[in-house]
Design an enzyme around this catalytic site. Structure first.
Site, mmCIF file in Angstrom:
data_model
loop_
_atom_site.group_PDB
_atom_site.id
_atom_site.type_symbol
_atom_site.label_atom_id
_atom_site.label_comp_id
_atom_site.label_asym_id
_atom_site.label_seq_id
_atom_site.Cartn_x
_atom_site.Cartn_y
_atom_site.Cartn_z
ATOM 1 N N ASN A 9 -48.497 -24.317 35.137
ATOM 2 C CA ASN A 9 -49.356 -24.256 36.323
ATOM 3 C C ASN A 9 -48.812 -23.141 37.220
ATOM 4 O OD1 ASN A 9 -50.853 -24.646 38.602
ATOM 5 N ND2 ASN A 9 -49.946 -26.631 39.155
ATOM 6 N N TRP A 10 -49.473 -21.985 37.153
ATOM 7 C CA TRP A 10 -48.987 -20.836 37.930
ATOM 8 C C TRP A 10 -49.292 -20.974 39.419
ATOM 9 C CZ3 TRP A 10 -50.512 -15.858 34.675
ATOM 10 C CH2 TRP A 10 -49.715 -15.826 33.518
ATOM 11 N N LYS A 11 -50.142 -21.928 39.776
ATOM 12 C CA LYS A 11 -50.554 -22.127 41.179
ATOM 13 C C LYS A 11 -51.093 -20.806 41.762
ATOM 14 C CE LYS A 11 -47.134 -25.740 41.570
ATOM 15 N NZ LYS A 11 -46.516 -26.722 42.439
ATOM 16 N N HIS A 98 -54.446 -32.500 41.054
ATOM 17 C CA HIS A 98 -53.065 -32.133 41.393
ATOM 18 C C HIS A 98 -52.794 -32.592 42.823
ATOM 19 C CE1 HIS A 98 -49.514 -29.773 42.275
ATOM 20 N NE2 HIS A 98 -49.360 -29.618 40.965
ATOM 21 N N GLU A 100 -51.373 -31.244 45.215
ATOM 22 C CA GLU A 100 -51.626 -30.229 46.255
ATOM 23 C C GLU A 100 -53.107 -30.183 46.610
ATOM 24 O OE1 GLU A 100 -49.644 -27.007 44.228
ATOM 25 O OE2 GLU A 100 -47.729 -27.992 44.564
ATOM 26 N N GLU A 170 -47.026 -36.872 37.769
ATOM 27 C CA GLU A 170 -46.262 -35.957 38.614
ATOM 28 C C GLU A 170 -45.879 -36.675 39.902
ATOM 29 O OE1 GLU A 170 -47.103 -31.627 37.520
ATOM 30 O OE2 GLU A 170 -48.565 -32.196 39.023
ATOM 31 N N GLY A 176 -41.832 -29.237 43.045
ATOM 32 C CA GLY A 176 -41.327 -28.086 43.796
ATOM 33 C C GLY A 176 -40.112 -28.392 44.654
ATOM 34 N N SER A 216 -40.442 -30.516 38.933
ATOM 35 C CA SER A 216 -39.135 -29.877 38.774
ATOM 36 C C SER A 216 -38.588 -29.980 37.348
ATOM 37 C CB SER A 216 -38.132 -30.423 39.796
ATOM 38 O OG SER A 216 -38.579 -30.145 41.106
ATOM 39 N N GLY A 237 -44.477 -26.141 36.913
ATOM 40 C CA GLY A 237 -44.861 -25.250 38.008
ATOM 41 C C GLY A 237 -43.904 -24.071 38.098
ATOM 42 N N GLY A 238 -42.915 -24.174 39.006
ATOM 43 C CA GLY A 238 -41.991 -23.065 39.277
ATOM 44 C C GLY A 238 -41.406 -22.416 38.033
HETATM 45 C C1 PEP Z 1 -46.667 -28.780 39.487
HETATM 46 O O1 PEP Z 1 -46.993 -28.336 40.582
HETATM 47 O O2 PEP Z 1 -47.531 -29.168 38.683
HETATM 48 C C2 PEP Z 1 -45.247 -28.831 39.185
HETATM 49 C C3 PEP Z 1 -44.842 -29.618 38.238
HETATM 50 O O3 PEP Z 1 -44.430 -28.008 39.950
HETATM 51 P P1 PEP Z 1 -42.833 -27.796 39.787
HETATM 52 O O4 PEP Z 1 -42.547 -27.721 38.317
HETATM 53 O O5 PEP Z 1 -42.565 -26.533 40.497
HETATM 54 O O6 PEP Z 1 -42.186 -28.997 40.411
#
Ligand code: PEP
Length: 259
Positions: A9-11, A98, A100, A170, A176, A216, A237-238
Site C-alpha cells: 500500500n503505497w498510500k 483502510h 485512514e 490491521e 505506521g 508495521s 505500508g511504509g
Molecule cells: C497500512 O497502512 O496498510 C500499513 C500496514 O502501514 P504500515 O506498514 O506503514 O504500518
C-alpha cells in the site's frame, strides 16, 4: 493450501518518476529469483495504476490494486473513481475500509459495503481492512469491533462472492507506528476472523479465504508473523516504499509458502 499474499500500500507517496524507479528496482530484485511462492499485489496511487498494469503485463511478477474506489457506479460524482473504470484498465484488486479512509474521510460501514458491492459486480477482489484502535484493545473490545466491521461491511456478500475477497487485519495502533502486533496477537485475531467466516459461510470458505496482517510489518518481523497458521501474508505500508525491504518481505513469504 492457501498461498501467501504480500500486498503493498503505497498510500499518497511518490512522484511519477519515483514510482517508476521503485517498480524497476522491485522487478530487478524479483528477477533474481527463479520462482516466487507467493502472490504480490502493488497498490499505487490512482495516477500510477496504468504504469503498474503495463509492467504487470510485461513482467507477470505482480498484480495491481487500487487503494480506494467509489461507492457509486458511474455518473455525476466529481473526483470519484469507479470500480468499472479500474477494471477497464485491468486493475483486479482494491483496498476497502483502510483505517485512514474510515478516520480521515468518514467512511461508514454502510459506504464500505457499497464499495465492496461495486467491486464484486465488476469482478474485482476487495482487500477488506478491519482493526481496532488502541482504546478498544485496551478495553478488551477488539474482537467485538472487528466482528462488527465484518458483519456490516463484508458479510452481506453471498457465498460465492466471499471467495473473491481478501481480509486484512490491521490493528490501527500498529499502522505506521513501528509498534507491531505480536505474532500471538495476530494469530489470535486471524483465527477468530476465520471462525467468523466459518460461522457466516462454511468450512470451505474459512479454509480458502486469505487473511493478511498489516501494521508495521517489515523485513525484520515478516517471517515470524507469516509463520502463524492463520496469517496468510501481509499488507505493507511504509516498508513497501523501499525495494530492498519489500522484496525481502516477499521472499520471506515465498520461503514459508514453499515449506
Ligand atoms: C497500512 O497502512 O496498510 C500499513 C500496514 O502501514 P504500515 O506498514 O506503514 O504500518
Amino acid at each position: 493450501m492457501r498461498s501467501k499474499i504480500v500486498a503493498a500500500n503505497w498510500k499518497m507517496n511518490l512522484t511519477f518518476g519515483e514510482a517508476e524507479s521503485l517498480v524497476d528496482d522491485i522487478l530487478d530484485r524479483l528477477d533474481e529469483q527463479d520462482e516466487l511462492n507467493c502472490e504480490v499485489i502493488i497498490c499505487p496511487p490512482f495516477p500510477y495504476l496504468e504504469l503498474l498494469t503495463d509492467f504487470e503485463f510485461d513482467e507477470q511478477r505482480f498484480n495491481v490494486g487500487a487503494q480506494n474506489c467509489s461507492a457509486f457506479d458511474m455518473g455525476a460524482y466529481t473526483g470519484e473513481v469507479s470500480a468499472k473504470m479500474l477494471k477497464s484498465i485491468d486493475v483486479d484488486y482494491c483496498i476497502v475500509g483502510h483505517s485512514e479512509r474510515r478516520k480521515y474521510f468518514g467512511e461508514s460501514d454502510e459506504t464500505l459495503a457499497e464499495k465492496v458491492n461495486r467491486l464484486i459486480e465488476n469482478n474485482m477482489s476487495p482487500i477488506f481492512c478491519v482493526g481496532e484502535v488502541l482504546e478498544e484493545r485496551e478495553a478488551g473490545r477488539h474482537f467485538e469491533v472487528v466482528k462488527e466491521q465484518l458483519e456490516k461491511g463484508l458479510f452481506h456478500l453471498d457465498g460465492d462472492a466471499i471467495y473473491d475477497t481478501i481480509i486484512a487485519y490491521e490493528p490501527v495502533w500498529a499502522i505506521g507506528t513501528g509498534k507491531t502486533a505480536t505474532p500471538e496477537q495476530a494469530q489470535e485475531m486471524h483465527a477468530y476472523i476465520r471462525s467468523l467466516v466459518k460461522e457466516r459461510y462454511d468450512q470451505a470458505a474459512a479454509d480458502d479465504i486469505r487473511i493478511l496482517y498489516g501494521g508495521s510489518c517489515n523485513a525484520q518481523n515478516a517471517t515470524e508473523l507469516f509463520s502463524q497458521p492463520d496469517v496468510d501474508g501481509g499488507l505493507i505500508g511504509g516498508a513497501s516504499l523501499k525495494a530492498n525491504d519489500f522484496v525481502s518481505i516477499c521472499l520471506q513469504a515465498s520461503q514459508i509458502g514453499a515449506e
